[in-house]
Scaffold this motif. Structure first.
Motif, PDB file in Angstrom:
ATOM      1  N   PHE A  90       0.829  -1.209   0.000  1.00 53.43           N
ATOM      2  CA  PHE A  90       0.000   0.000   0.000  1.00 53.43           C
ATOM      3  C   PHE A  90       0.867   1.265   0.000  1.00 53.43           C
ATOM      4  CE2 PHE A  90      -3.591   2.666   1.632  1.00 53.43           C
ATOM      5  CZ  PHE A  90      -4.545   2.268   0.701  1.00 53.43           C
ATOM      6  N   ALA A  91       2.103   1.127   0.446  1.00 56.52           N
ATOM      7  CA  ALA A  91       3.020   2.271   0.494  1.00 56.52           C
ATOM      8  C   ALA A  91       3.740   2.489  -0.833  1.00 56.52           C
ATOM      9  CB  ALA A  91       4.054   2.064   1.605  1.00 56.52           C
ATOM     10  N   LEU A  92       3.493   1.618  -1.812  1.00 52.45           N
ATOM     11  CA  LEU A  92       4.189   1.704  -3.098  1.00 52.45           C
ATOM     12  C   LEU A  92       3.412   2.543  -4.106  1.00 52.45           C
ATOM     13  CD1 LEU A  92       5.278  -2.041  -3.536  1.00 52.45           C
ATOM     14  CD2 LEU A  92       6.531  -0.179  -2.408  1.00 52.45           C
ATOM     15  N   LYS A  93       4.088   2.850  -5.212  1.00 52.47           N
ATOM     16  CA  LYS A  93       3.481   3.508  -6.359  1.00 52.47           C
ATOM     17  C   LYS A  93       3.484   2.534  -7.533  1.00 52.47           C
ATOM     18  CE  LYS A  93       3.303   7.399  -4.051  1.00 52.47           C
ATOM     19  NZ  LYS A  93       2.032   7.892  -3.509  1.00 52.47           N
ATOM     20  N   LYS A  94       2.662   2.849  -8.536  1.00 55.02           N
ATOM     21  CA  LYS A  94       2.530   1.958  -9.692  1.00 55.02           C
ATOM     22  C   LYS A  94       3.854   1.761 -10.412  1.00 55.02           C
ATOM     23  CE  LYS A  94      -0.727  -0.448 -11.658  1.00 55.02           C
ATOM     24  NZ  LYS A  94      -1.502  -1.432 -10.888  1.00 55.02           N
ATOM     25  N   GLU A  95       4.713   2.787 -10.394  1.00 54.11           N
ATOM     26  CA  GLU A  95       5.989   2.689 -11.111  1.00 54.11           C
ATOM     27  C   GLU A  95       7.032   1.859 -10.368  1.00 54.11           C
ATOM     28  OE1 GLU A  95       5.723   6.872  -9.171  1.00 54.11           O
ATOM     29  OE2 GLU A  95       4.401   5.462 -10.227  1.00 54.11           O
ATOM     30  N   ASP A  96       6.774   1.509  -9.123  1.00 53.59           N
ATOM     31  CA  ASP A  96       7.707   0.672  -8.369  1.00 53.59           C
ATOM     32  C   ASP A  96       7.684  -0.761  -8.892  1.00 53.59           C
ATOM     33  OD1 ASP A  96       8.396   2.836  -6.755  1.00 53.59           O
ATOM     34  OD2 ASP A  96       6.807   2.402  -5.311  1.00 53.59           O
ATOM     35  N   TYR A  97       8.805  -1.444  -8.732  1.00 53.58           N
ATOM     36  CA  TYR A  97       8.967  -2.800  -9.270  1.00 53.58           C
ATOM     37  C   TYR A  97       8.933  -3.810  -8.129  1.00 53.58           C
ATOM     38  CZ  TYR A  97      10.008  -4.961 -13.764  1.00 53.58           C
ATOM     39  OH  TYR A  97       9.899  -5.618 -14.954  1.00 53.58           O
ATOM     40  N   ILE A  98       8.105  -4.847  -8.276  1.00 54.19           N
ATOM     41  CA  ILE A  98       7.982  -5.880  -7.241  1.00 54.19           C
ATOM     42  C   ILE A  98       8.672  -7.162  -7.702  1.00 54.19           C
ATOM     43  CG2 ILE A  98       6.423  -7.248  -5.814  1.00 54.19           C
ATOM     44  CD1 ILE A  98       4.297  -5.140  -6.182  1.00 54.19           C
ATOM     45  N   LEU A  99       9.568  -7.674  -6.859  1.00 54.26           N
ATOM     46  CA  LEU A  99      10.234  -8.953  -7.107  1.00 54.26           C
ATOM     47  C   LEU A  99       9.848  -9.879  -5.962  1.00 54.26           C
ATOM     48  CD1 LEU A  99      12.334  -6.459  -8.039  1.00 54.26           C
ATOM     49  CD2 LEU A  99      13.524  -8.458  -8.957  1.00 54.26           C
ATOM     50  N   PRO A 100       8.849 -10.730  -6.182  1.00 53.93           N
ATOM     51  CA  PRO A 100       8.230 -11.478  -5.091  1.00 53.93           C
ATOM     52  C   PRO A 100       8.853 -12.855  -4.854  1.00 53.93           C
ATOM     53  CG  PRO A 100       6.998 -11.819  -7.086  1.00 53.93           C
ATOM     54  CD  PRO A 100       8.155 -10.928  -7.457  1.00 53.93           C
ATOM     55  N   GLY A 101       8.587 -13.373  -3.653  1.00 54.87           N
ATOM     56  CA  GLY A 101       8.798 -14.785  -3.401  1.00 54.87           C
ATOM     57  C   GLY A 101       7.520 -15.520  -3.765  1.00 54.87           C
ATOM     58  N   TYR A 102       7.504 -16.823  -3.599  1.00 57.99           N
ATOM     59  CA  TYR A 102       6.347 -17.601  -4.053  1.00 57.99           C
ATOM     60  C   TYR A 102       5.107 -17.414  -3.190  1.00 57.99           C
ATOM     61  CZ  TYR A 102       8.748 -20.773  -0.779  1.00 57.99           C
ATOM     62  OH  TYR A 102       9.412 -21.295   0.298  1.00 57.99           O
ATOM     63  N   ARG A 103       5.248 -16.808  -1.998  1.00 55.51           N
ATOM     64  CA  ARG A 103       4.070 -16.561  -1.155  1.00 55.51           C
ATOM     65  C   ARG A 103       3.472 -15.181  -1.417  1.00 55.51           C
ATOM     66  NH1 ARG A 103       3.310 -19.845   2.883  1.00 55.51           N
ATOM     67  NH2 ARG A 103       5.549 -20.176   3.095  1.00 55.51           N
ATOM     68  N   ASP A 104       4.094 -14.426  -2.307  1.00 56.25           N
ATOM     69  CA  ASP A 104       3.740 -13.017  -2.451  1.00 56.25           C
ATOM     70  C   ASP A 104       2.845 -12.722  -3.648  1.00 56.25           C
ATOM     71  OD1 ASP A 104       5.316 -12.181  -0.179  1.00 56.25           O
ATOM     72  OD2 ASP A 104       7.049 -12.735  -1.391  1.00 56.25           O
ATOM     73  N   VAL A 105       1.958 -13.625  -3.954  1.00 55.21           N
ATOM     74  CA  VAL A 105       0.987 -13.412  -5.034  1.00 55.21           C
ATOM     75  C   VAL A 105       0.037 -12.242  -4.737  1.00 55.21           C
ATOM     76  CG1 VAL A 105      -0.967 -14.469  -6.246  1.00 55.21           C
ATOM     77  CG2 VAL A 105       1.140 -15.770  -5.897  1.00 55.21           C
ATOM     78  N   PRO A 106      -0.427 -12.043  -3.477  1.00 48.49           N
ATOM     79  CA  PRO A 106      -1.355 -10.935  -3.224  1.00 48.49           C
ATOM     80  C   PRO A 106      -0.816  -9.568  -3.644  1.00 48.49           C
ATOM     81  CG  PRO A 106      -1.395 -12.448  -1.378  1.00 48.49           C
ATOM     82  CD  PRO A 106      -0.271 -12.899  -2.271  1.00 48.49           C
ATOM     83  N   GLN A 107       0.456  -9.298  -3.359  1.00 50.98           N
ATOM     84  CA  GLN A 107       1.017  -7.997  -3.738  1.00 50.98           C
ATOM     85  C   GLN A 107       0.971  -7.810  -5.249  1.00 50.98           C
ATOM     86  OE1 GLN A 107       2.294 -10.293  -1.506  1.00 50.98           O
ATOM     87  NE2 GLN A 107       4.189  -9.436  -0.661  1.00 50.98           N
ATOM     88  N   LEU A 108       1.232  -8.884  -5.994  1.00 46.81           N
ATOM     89  CA  LEU A 108       1.235  -8.799  -7.453  1.00 46.81           C
ATOM     90  C   LEU A 108      -0.172  -8.513  -7.977  1.00 46.81           C
ATOM     91  CD1 LEU A 108       3.565 -11.809  -8.385  1.00 46.81           C
ATOM     92  CD2 LEU A 108       4.176  -9.462  -7.792  1.00 46.81           C
ATOM     93  N   ILE A 109      -1.154  -9.156  -7.375  1.00 41.79           N
ATOM     94  CA  ILE A 109      -2.549  -8.953  -7.804  1.00 41.79           C
ATOM     95  C   ILE A 109      -2.973  -7.505  -7.561  1.00 41.79           C
ATOM     96  CG2 ILE A 109      -4.943  -9.564  -7.284  1.00 41.79           C
ATOM     97  CD1 ILE A 109      -3.897 -12.451  -6.773  1.00 41.79           C
ATOM     98  N   TRP A 110      -2.637  -6.970  -6.396  1.00 43.02           N
ATOM     99  CA  TRP A 110      -3.029  -5.588  -6.103  1.00 43.02           C
ATOM    100  C   TRP A 110      -2.180  -4.588  -6.871  1.00 43.02           C
ATOM    101  CZ3 TRP A 110      -7.634  -5.006  -4.547  1.00 43.02           C
ATOM    102  CH2 TRP A 110      -8.244  -5.952  -3.724  1.00 43.02           C
ATOM    103  N   HIS A 111      -1.079  -5.042  -7.444  1.00 40.12           N
ATOM    104  CA  HIS A 111      -0.255  -4.173  -8.291  1.00 40.12           C
ATOM    105  C   HIS A 111      -0.769  -4.169  -9.726  1.00 40.12           C
ATOM    106  CE1 HIS A 111       3.248  -1.625  -7.977  1.00 40.12           C
ATOM    107  NE2 HIS A 111       3.817  -2.129  -9.050  1.00 40.12           N
TER     108      HIS A 111
END
Length: 370
Positions: free
Chosen positions: A92-113
């Motif tokens: 929630f603290a990120l912006k759309k232009e920020d880049y997410i490099l997730p682990g395998y448990r981090d699908v929720p962040q990708l969906i909300w991105h």
């Protein structure tokens, strides 16, 4: 008996003095009460409601994903219940232009991105279409190799720095990932170049069945930042306001040239490590589970919002029903994807297909045409 010589310095005392400085940042206690006014990020009422909606939605997504996995309609899945504040408040603290490099448990962040839900389901099934990210979506697929995303995040952050982008690369791993060599290499490299990166370790207490205390003698994982010369923060990972605040500050520091930050979110996963046969009852007691259930991020945040008149059972039910409807539509869309073939994989693996692969491609084209 020889008299013990006095040391000119005491390295043990130096260690302890450093460890004592890593106190846990908390804004909301377990009863949903503000206990640290200075650290309160002062989110608007609309933002508070939106963050709660995302957490409730994600808890339902987790429940449905577990059910779909048991039905054989999903493949690999790592449960997320208990980590909603750690995952979604940091995002929630990120912006759309920020880049997410997730682990395998981090699908929720990708969906909300912005990752379409049906593609997340296809990824779980191992379908190549799950990795065909929409144009302009700054994410990488969930990393299966433990800790590898830390080195990648350092590289992405350095690339954005060189292109003078006002954005950060954020990456996530678990407490087990912090025991990997890639973890230190990533934070050390990013620190040496003051790259705009945020490294989050979601300390959910267990790396599969290995308890955190058997992985390292360090009192906190956050203090490992000291060795890389970067800031480190320990935060209550079940407290969405605290997680948001420290991530927001880390982002502001990064884009202003202050370099990377290591954040340890102290949290808990209520379910198994993954749905691939892990049984948490073999290494966790019901007493430990019960103790962490009292810290549930949804319960804590719900109490806070209800006290402010911003949340109700009716509002929560609306989110739950929306989540169920959207999940149902997404799995239906995933079911309609064309069946993956061997030729699909061979055709998209290379830009210029080598002669030996071309031979295999022709063989499988003939087989699949029958």
């Amino acid at each position: 008996m020889a008299e013990k010589k006095s040391l000119l310095f005491d390295p043990v005392e130096t260690l302890h003095s450093i460890e004592e400085k890593f106190e846990m940042v908390q804004v909301l206690n377990e009863e949903g009460e503000i206990v640290n006014e200075e650290a309160d990020p002062k989110l608007s009422d609309e933002d508070l409601q939106e963050l709660m909606s995302r957490m409730v939605y994600t808890r339902i997504l987790d429940q449905r994903s577990i059910s779909l996995n048991r039905q054989g309609r999903l493949g690999f899945y790592a449960p997320t219940a208990g980590q909603e504040a750690s995952q979604l408040a940091s995002h929630f603290a990120l912006k759309k232009e920020d880049y997410i490099l997730p682990g395998y448990r981090d699908v929720p962040q990708l969906i909300w991105h912005g990752w379409p839900l049906h593609q997340a389901f296809l990824f779980s099934r191992g379908h190549f279409m799950g990795n065909q990210m929409p144009e302009g979506l700054n994410i990488l697929p969930p990393q299966i190799i433990i800790g590898a995303q830390y080195i990648q995040a350092a590289g992405v952050a350095l690339g954005m720095q060189k292109r003078k982008k006002e954005a950060v690369a954020i990456t996530y791993t678990g407490d087990g990932g912090s025991s990997q060599g890639d973890f230190y290499e990533g934070i050390n490299f990013a620190g040496s170049f003051r790259a705009p990166a945020i490294f989050i370790v979601q300390n959910n207490q267990y790396a599969i069945s290995t308890p955190r205390e058997l992985q390292t003698s360090a009192k906190t994982i956050a203090q490992k930042a000291v060795a890389a010369g970067i800031p480190g923060v320990l935060v209550d990972g079940m407290d969405p306001l605290a997680v948001y605040a420290v991530t927001r500050d880390a982002r502001e520091r990064a884009i202003s040239g202050g370099g990377p930050t290591l954040i340890e979110t102290l949290c808990y996963r209520y379910g198994p490590h993954t749905m691939a046969g892990d049984d948490p009852t073999r290494y966790r007691t019901s007493d430990i589970d019960s103790e962490w259930e009292k810290k549930d991020p949804l319960v804590r945040f719900r109490k806070y919002l209800e006290a402010k008149g911003l949340w109700s059972e009716e509002k929560e039910n609306e989110v739950i029903e929306r989540a169920k409807d959207e999940i149902k539509a997404a799995i239906k869309k995933a079911d309609s994807a064309p069946k993956q073939t061997v030729t699909n994989m061979l055709e998209i693996m290379y830009e210029d297909v080598p002669f030996n692969v071309q031979e295999q491609l022709e063989i499988y084209k003939a087989k699949e045409s029958k």
